[in-house]
Design a protein around this motif. Structure first.
Motif, short mmCIF file in Angstrom:
data_model
loop_
_atom_site.label_atom_id
_atom_site.label_comp_id
_atom_site.label_asym_id
_atom_site.label_seq_id
_atom_site.Cartn_x
_atom_site.Cartn_y
_atom_site.Cartn_z
N PHE A 1 -12.23 3.12 -3.49
CA PHE A 1 -11.43 4.34 -3.68
C PHE A 1 -11.58 4.85 -5.11
O PHE A 1 -11.76 6.05 -5.34
N LEU B 1 -10.34 -8.07 0.48
CA LEU B 1 -10.13 -6.85 1.25
C LEU B 1 -9.41 -5.79 0.43
O LEU B 1 -9.84 -4.63 0.36
N LEU B 2 -8.32 -6.18 -0.23
CA LEU B 2 -7.56 -5.22 -1.02
C LEU B 2 -8.34 -4.79 -2.26
O LEU B 2 -8.34 -3.61 -2.62
N LEU C 1 0.83 -1.21 0.00
CA LEU C 1 0.00 0.00 0.00
C LEU C 1 0.87 1.25 0.00
O LEU C 1 0.61 2.21 -0.74
N GLY D 1 -11.15 -2.39 -1.32
CA GLY D 1 -10.60 -1.08 -0.99
C GLY D 1 -10.26 -0.28 -2.24
O GLY D 1 -10.60 0.91 -2.34
#
Length: 227
Positions: free
Chosen positions: A205, A197-198, A9, A201
């Protein structure tokens, strides 16, 4: 999120921010020239800049890897200047990201600059404004929606890069591994929870950032129409 995901990240955000700043610095004069020039090489330059839109990322990544290698044109020149190499480094990722995302920044800027009435610029010139003053005091405010769009698209596109960064960076955790590659690694290891999860996200975004851009541009357009 594990340590490698947090590191990915951080690398992704650093890469997106650095690339976006460089894209704006390099892309703005290019877009201004494309919007105002009638040179014979105009179409050629436009075509080269737009290539990443249709070129497979792995093709661009492959040739960039060759160019950035110690025996390549860019890599050898960098080493001759005292550098330690460009392939499989963060600097190499930045170079690849700038080239790959260039059309997403140049084209919105070019459209915004082309929409500015020449008479407005001529009026500023008659008031003895220098070309630089005219650009920052007249062009930039008028082209603000295009600038916002260009910066946002450049940033968002860098976040989702996969093929180019994988070819150039070789997926080194904490150094060249970005979120898109981390997601691929989780899927390959059947770790679907981490991949979800990633991915969620990045999806959220990307949606929010595009929504804000369209919202701001729509509000700006309404204000112009009401004047």
């Amino acid at each position: 999120m594990g340590p490698n995901d947090i590191a990915a990240l951080w690398v992704t955000l650093r890469l997106a921010l650095t690339s976006t700043l460089l894209l704006l610095l390099l892309g703005t004069p290019v877009a201004w020239w494309l919007a105002r020039s009638h040179s014979r090489v105009h179409t050629l330059v436009e075509t080269v800049i737009a290539l990443p839109l249709v070129l497979p990322p792995t093709v661009l990544g492959f040739y960039l890897l060759i160019a950035l290698s110690p025996n390549g044109l860019l890599g050898a020149s960098w080493i001759a200047l005292g550098g330690s190499g460009l392939a499989f480094t963060f600097t190499g990722l930045v170079i690849g990201s700038v080239l790959y995302s260039m059309p997403f920044v140049v084209q919105p800027l070019q459209n915004a600059f082309a929409a500015i009435d020449r008479r407005t610029l001529e009026a500023a010139s008659t008031l003895r404004a220098s070309p630089l003053d005219c650009f920052f005091s007249v062009v930039v405010p008028l082209a603000r929606p295009g600038l916002i769009t260009a910066a946002t698209l450049g940033f968002a596109h860098t976040l989702g890069e996969f093929g180019v960064v994988l070819m150039i960076g070789c997926n080194i955790p904490g150094k060249t591994q970005v979120l898109s590659i981390a997601i691929y690694d989780h899927v390959e290891s059947l770790e679907y929870g981490q991949a979800h999860l990633l991915s969620a996200g990045l999806l959220l975004f990307s949606f929010l950032i595009l929504f804000l851009v369209y919202r701001m541009n729509g509000t700006s357009l309404l204000r112009r129409e009401n004047r």
